[in-house]
Design a protein around this motif. Structure first.
Motif, PDB file in Angstrom:
ATOM      1  N   VAL A 105       9.630   0.455  -0.235  1.00  0.00           N
ATOM      2  CA  VAL A 105       9.393  -0.579  -1.252  1.00  0.00           C
ATOM      3  C   VAL A 105       7.884  -0.723  -1.349  1.00  0.00           C
ATOM      4  O   VAL A 105       7.228  -1.103  -0.378  1.00  0.00           O
ATOM      5  CB  VAL A 105      10.040  -1.923  -0.858  1.00  0.00           C
ATOM      6  CG1 VAL A 105       9.672  -3.006  -1.863  1.00  0.00           C
ATOM      7  CG2 VAL A 105      11.558  -1.769  -0.778  1.00  0.00           C
ATOM      8  N   TYR A 106       7.344  -0.438  -2.514  1.00  0.00           N
ATOM      9  CA  TYR A 106       5.895  -0.305  -2.651  1.00  0.00           C
ATOM     10  C   TYR A 106       5.299  -1.473  -3.415  1.00  0.00           C
ATOM     11  O   TYR A 106       5.696  -1.773  -4.534  1.00  0.00           O
ATOM     12  CB  TYR A 106       5.551   1.022  -3.331  1.00  0.00           C
ATOM     13  CG  TYR A 106       5.990   2.214  -2.518  1.00  0.00           C
ATOM     14  CD1 TYR A 106       5.201   2.692  -1.481  1.00  0.00           C
ATOM     15  CD2 TYR A 106       7.214   2.823  -2.760  1.00  0.00           C
ATOM     16  CE1 TYR A 106       5.617   3.762  -0.705  1.00  0.00           C
ATOM     17  CE2 TYR A 106       7.641   3.889  -1.991  1.00  0.00           C
ATOM     18  CZ  TYR A 106       6.839   4.363  -0.965  1.00  0.00           C
ATOM     19  OH  TYR A 106       7.250   5.412  -0.197  1.00  0.00           O
ATOM     20  N   LEU A 107       4.335  -2.130  -2.791  1.00  0.00           N
ATOM     21  CA  LEU A 107       3.584  -3.220  -3.394  1.00  0.00           C
ATOM     22  C   LEU A 107       2.111  -2.836  -3.391  1.00  0.00           C
ATOM     23  O   LEU A 107       1.704  -1.882  -2.731  1.00  0.00           O
ATOM     24  CB  LEU A 107       3.764  -4.521  -2.591  1.00  0.00           C
ATOM     25  CG  LEU A 107       5.077  -5.308  -2.736  1.00  0.00           C
ATOM     26  CD1 LEU A 107       6.245  -4.547  -2.145  1.00  0.00           C
ATOM     27  CD2 LEU A 107       4.940  -6.667  -2.037  1.00  0.00           C
ATOM     28  N   LEU A 108       1.306  -3.605  -4.116  1.00  0.00           N
ATOM     29  CA  LEU A 108      -0.132  -3.438  -4.004  1.00  0.00           C
ATOM     30  C   LEU A 108      -0.567  -3.900  -2.612  1.00  0.00           C
ATOM     31  O   LEU A 108       0.137  -4.675  -1.957  1.00  0.00           O
ATOM     32  CB  LEU A 108      -0.846  -4.253  -5.080  1.00  0.00           C
ATOM     33  CG  LEU A 108      -0.579  -3.856  -6.542  1.00  0.00           C
ATOM     34  CD1 LEU A 108      -1.365  -4.757  -7.479  1.00  0.00           C
ATOM     35  CD2 LEU A 108      -0.929  -2.410  -6.785  1.00  0.00           C
ATOM     36  N   PRO A 109      -1.716  -3.453  -2.135  1.00  0.00           N
ATOM     37  CA  PRO A 109      -2.150  -3.805  -0.774  1.00  0.00           C
ATOM     38  C   PRO A 109      -2.207  -5.314  -0.516  1.00  0.00           C
ATOM     39  O   PRO A 109      -2.041  -5.751   0.625  1.00  0.00           O
ATOM     40  CB  PRO A 109      -3.546  -3.172  -0.681  1.00  0.00           C
ATOM     41  CG  PRO A 109      -3.493  -2.018  -1.627  1.00  0.00           C
ATOM     42  CD  PRO A 109      -2.638  -2.480  -2.766  1.00  0.00           C
ATOM     43  N   ASN A 110      -2.450  -6.110  -1.566  1.00  0.00           N
ATOM     44  CA  ASN A 110      -2.524  -7.556  -1.381  1.00  0.00           C
ATOM     45  C   ASN A 110      -1.165  -8.241  -1.527  1.00  0.00           C
ATOM     46  O   ASN A 110      -1.083  -9.469  -1.568  1.00  0.00           O
ATOM     47  CB  ASN A 110      -3.522  -8.176  -2.367  1.00  0.00           C
ATOM     48  CG  ASN A 110      -3.228  -7.782  -3.810  1.00  0.00           C
ATOM     49  OD1 ASN A 110      -2.157  -7.266  -4.118  1.00  0.00           O
ATOM     50  ND2 ASN A 110      -4.185  -8.024  -4.695  1.00  0.00           N
ATOM     51  N   GLY A 111      -0.097  -7.455  -1.599  1.00  0.00           N
ATOM     52  CA  GLY A 111       1.244  -8.034  -1.646  1.00  0.00           C
ATOM     53  C   GLY A 111       1.720  -8.416  -3.022  1.00  0.00           C
ATOM     54  O   GLY A 111       2.668  -9.204  -3.155  1.00  0.00           O
ATOM     55  N   VAL A 133       2.920  -5.134   4.133  1.00  0.00           N
ATOM     56  CA  VAL A 133       3.019  -4.280   2.947  1.00  0.00           C
ATOM     57  C   VAL A 133       3.146  -2.818   3.361  1.00  0.00           C
ATOM     58  O   VAL A 133       3.947  -2.062   2.786  1.00  0.00           O
ATOM     59  CB  VAL A 133       1.793  -4.486   2.034  1.00  0.00           C
ATOM     60  CG1 VAL A 133       1.759  -3.426   0.929  1.00  0.00           C
ATOM     61  CG2 VAL A 133       1.808  -5.883   1.420  1.00  0.00           C
ATOM     62  N   GLU A 134       2.387  -2.429   4.371  1.00  0.00           N
ATOM     63  CA  GLU A 134       2.464  -1.051   4.866  1.00  0.00           C
ATOM     64  C   GLU A 134       3.841  -0.767   5.460  1.00  0.00           C
ATOM     65  O   GLU A 134       4.414   0.316   5.263  1.00  0.00           O
ATOM     66  CB  GLU A 134       1.381  -0.821   5.914  1.00  0.00           C
ATOM     67  CG  GLU A 134       1.314   0.616   6.414  1.00  0.00           C
ATOM     68  CD  GLU A 134       0.204   0.820   7.424  1.00  0.00           C
ATOM     69  OE1 GLU A 134       0.002   1.967   7.862  1.00  0.00           O
ATOM     70  OE2 GLU A 134      -0.466  -0.179   7.790  1.00  0.00           O
ATOM     71  N   PHE A 135       4.398  -1.739   6.150  1.00  0.00           N
ATOM     72  CA  PHE A 135       5.738  -1.590   6.723  1.00  0.00           C
ATOM     73  C   PHE A 135       6.767  -1.377   5.618  1.00  0.00           C
ATOM     74  O   PHE A 135       7.667  -0.527   5.745  1.00  0.00           O
ATOM     75  CB  PHE A 135       6.097  -2.833   7.542  1.00  0.00           C
ATOM     76  CG  PHE A 135       7.542  -2.900   7.956  1.00  0.00           C
ATOM     77  CD1 PHE A 135       7.973  -2.270   9.107  1.00  0.00           C
ATOM     78  CD2 PHE A 135       8.466  -3.584   7.179  1.00  0.00           C
ATOM     79  CE1 PHE A 135       9.310  -2.325   9.496  1.00  0.00           C
ATOM     80  CE2 PHE A 135       9.807  -3.645   7.553  1.00  0.00           C
ATOM     81  CZ  PHE A 135      10.230  -3.011   8.712  1.00  0.00           C
ATOM     82  N   LEU A 136       6.655  -2.153   4.540  1.00  0.00           N
ATOM     83  CA  LEU A 136       7.598  -2.001   3.426  1.00  0.00           C
ATOM     84  C   LEU A 136       7.536  -0.602   2.833  1.00  0.00           C
ATOM     85  O   LEU A 136       8.569  -0.011   2.492  1.00  0.00           O
ATOM     86  CB  LEU A 136       7.289  -3.041   2.340  1.00  0.00           C
ATOM     87  CG  LEU A 136       7.695  -4.485   2.615  1.00  0.00           C
ATOM     88  CD1 LEU A 136       7.232  -5.379   1.481  1.00  0.00           C
ATOM     89  CD2 LEU A 136       9.200  -4.596   2.793  1.00  0.00           C
ATOM     90  N   GLY A 137       6.324  -0.070   2.687  1.00  0.00           N
ATOM     91  CA  GLY A 137       6.184   1.249   2.092  1.00  0.00           C
ATOM     92  C   GLY A 137       6.702   2.357   2.992  1.00  0.00           C
ATOM     93  O   GLY A 137       7.489   3.207   2.562  1.00  0.00           O
ATOM     94  N   LYS A 138       6.279   2.331   4.239  1.00  0.00           N
ATOM     95  CA  LYS A 138       6.637   3.419   5.156  1.00  0.00           C
ATOM     96  C   LYS A 138       8.064   3.290   5.684  1.00  0.00           C
ATOM     97  O   LYS A 138       8.762   4.293   5.853  1.00  0.00           O
ATOM     98  CB  LYS A 138       5.651   3.456   6.320  1.00  0.00           C
ATOM     99  CG  LYS A 138       4.244   3.887   5.925  1.00  0.00           C
ATOM    100  CD  LYS A 138       3.335   3.976   7.140  1.00  0.00           C
ATOM    101  CE  LYS A 138       1.949   4.494   6.759  1.00  0.00           C
ATOM    102  NZ  LYS A 138       1.052   4.573   7.944  1.00  0.00           N
ATOM    103  N   GLY A 139       8.473   2.066   5.954  1.00  0.00           N
ATOM    104  CA  GLY A 139       9.771   1.884   6.589  1.00  0.00           C
ATOM    105  C   GLY A 139      10.921   1.670   5.637  1.00  0.00           C
ATOM    106  O   GLY A 139      12.073   1.989   5.959  1.00  0.00           O
TER     107      GLY A 139
END
Length: 444
Positions: A412-418, A403-409
């Motif tokens: 694409v932003y999800l909640l921490p639990n996906g 999830v962190e990879f999606l946001g930073k890279g």
């Protein structure tokens, strides 16, 4: 408070303007950010953003992704929140009706609203309605209904009635639920296991075990349908087992129903509530109508209470009226009139239900398309759980690192639990989202 606005990788390299819009789609103030593809992210602080707020791309070519407060609204294919034509027409009619004089409403809200939403939840032929064992009151949104119900439970507890145990919340759940019960003076809040990250579904055995071991007279918060944030619901057979445990352990069901009709159907979404009532359980149910009516700025909520005996009805009604006067004095009438008007008119009711079904079908189509695109990409893992979940929310099943990879890279932003709002995926961004998920899974 921190917000981020960013562009996807396929955005054009021209000037982009983003403005804040209110619930009616009107731009408020001036644009708050300008973005270029070469500078894909802008963070800003100091703004107090009170939902519902929409970020609208006013120039340039997006798509634009927003990170901040959880997205809990239905977003149409064009990426915007929309108000159904029927609702717009009824709003216009209400505004032009000279007999509807603006003013404060009765503390418990519009009686016609209560009558219709109780019938929607329990069914017109419900024994509880026939026996006059139902108390209802308009509330300020779903969380307003939860707070009002929590306040009522605290009064019952202080008066040495039968409901005086802890409050059990599903894990995971809306982060504000615990604080809402605690603010009402019910500080003994704990959790029962609901979501299984390994099987990507409901942990039915754990739910039953935790309820079996819960102290008698506990209050159990249950999602009637479209569980937030996972979108995973109990089956009919599972609900029967849960209801048996509730009855045996003398537990009190407090249902959340924030979008009846938005998961499976109007009847199926209400079945858990109706079943518990049919076997003799006392029930509370917090209802809201933002998703299904497009009334996100109207805060139309309702608290429904089913009692065992109608001898307590007037006392509970009086208690609710006193509580409302201390919480918000009187609820707003605008959106409530719209909901009552739709539910009272057979032609409007059919048109509204067909519109909701259209939203449901689109969300399910997005799930199917996303699953198929991940399959064609050869994305490792099993993705059938995407189409087993229902409603507005979806749990992809990614790890925190992914999830962190999606946001930073990939922005694409999800909640921490996906988990995410499935309606935010549309024809313009689904390929990018699928490719991003594939990268996250294969890279990590």
């Amino acid at each position: 408070m921190r917000r981020q606005i960013c562009l996807s990788g396929d955005a054009s390299d021209d000037m982009h303007m983003v403005a804040v819009c209110d619930g009616d789609g009107k731009v408020k103030g001036v644009p708050i950010a300008t973005l270029r593809h070469s500078m894909p992210m802008v963070s800003f602080q100091g703004f107090e953003l009170i939902p519902p707020v929409t970020f609208k791309l006013t120039s340039g070519q997006g798509p634009v992704f927003i990170a901040g407060q959880h997205v809990t609204k239905y977003i149409a294919e064009d990426g915007q929140t929309t108000v159904p034509p029927l609702i717009l027409k009824i709003k216009q009619h209400i505004r032009s009706d000279p007999t509807l004089i603006p003013g404060y409403s009765y503390a418990l809200g519009l009686s016609e609203l209560t009558k219709r939403v109780v019938e929607l939840a329990l069914g017109k032929d419900s024994t509880a309605i026939v026996e006059n064992r139902v108390v209802g009151t308009q509330a300020v949104g779903c969380m307003g209904a939860v707070r009002l119900g929590a306040e009522l439970l605290r009064r019952w507890c202080n008066n040495s009635t039968s409901w005086c145990g802890p409050v059990l919340l599903p894990s995971p759940c809306d982060d504000s639920l615990a604080g809402t019960f605690e603010a009402a003076g019910l500080g003994d809040v704990c959790y029962y296991r609901y979501w299984d990250a390994k099987s990507l579904g409901v942990r039915v055995e754990s739910v039953l075990k935790d309820l079996e071991e819960a102290p008698e007279q506990s209050v159990v918060v249950l999602s009637a349908s479209g569980h937030y944030p996972t979108g995973a619901d109990l089956s009919v057979d599972d609900w029967k087992l849960v209801a048996e445990v509730m009855m045996k352990r003398r537990l009190f069901p407090f249902f959340l129903m924030s979008g009846q009709g938005f998961s499976k159907s109007f009847e199926k979404d209400a079945w858990p509530v109706r079943h518990c009532v049919s076997i003799g359980l006392e029930v509370m149910c917090a209802q809201s109508f933002g998703h299904t009516f497009g009334l996100y700025g109207e805060q139309v909520g309702h608290l429904l209470c089913v009692l065992k005996h109608n001898s307590f009805l007037l006392a509970v009604q009086s208690q609710l009226e006193k509580l409302v006067q201390t919480l918000w004095s009187s609820p707003p009438t605008g959106g409530a009139r719209v909901v009552a008007t739709v539910l009272s008119n057979p032609a409007h009711l059919i048109e509204w239900q067909e519109g909701v079904r259209g939203h449901v079908e689109r969300c399910m189509l997005v799930r199917e398309q996303l699953r198929e695109k991940l399959r064609l990409l050869g994305c490792p893992g099993q993705w059938d759980h995407l189409t087993k979940q229902t409603g507005l929310y979806c749990c992809i099943g990614l790890s925190g690192q992914q999830v962190e990879f999606l946001g930073k890279g990939r922005h694409v932003y999800l909640l921490p639990n996906g988990c995410l709002n499935i309606s935010a995926i549309n024809g313009r961004n689904i390929d990018y989202v699928a490719e991003s998920i594939h990268l996250a899974v294969t890279s990590l």
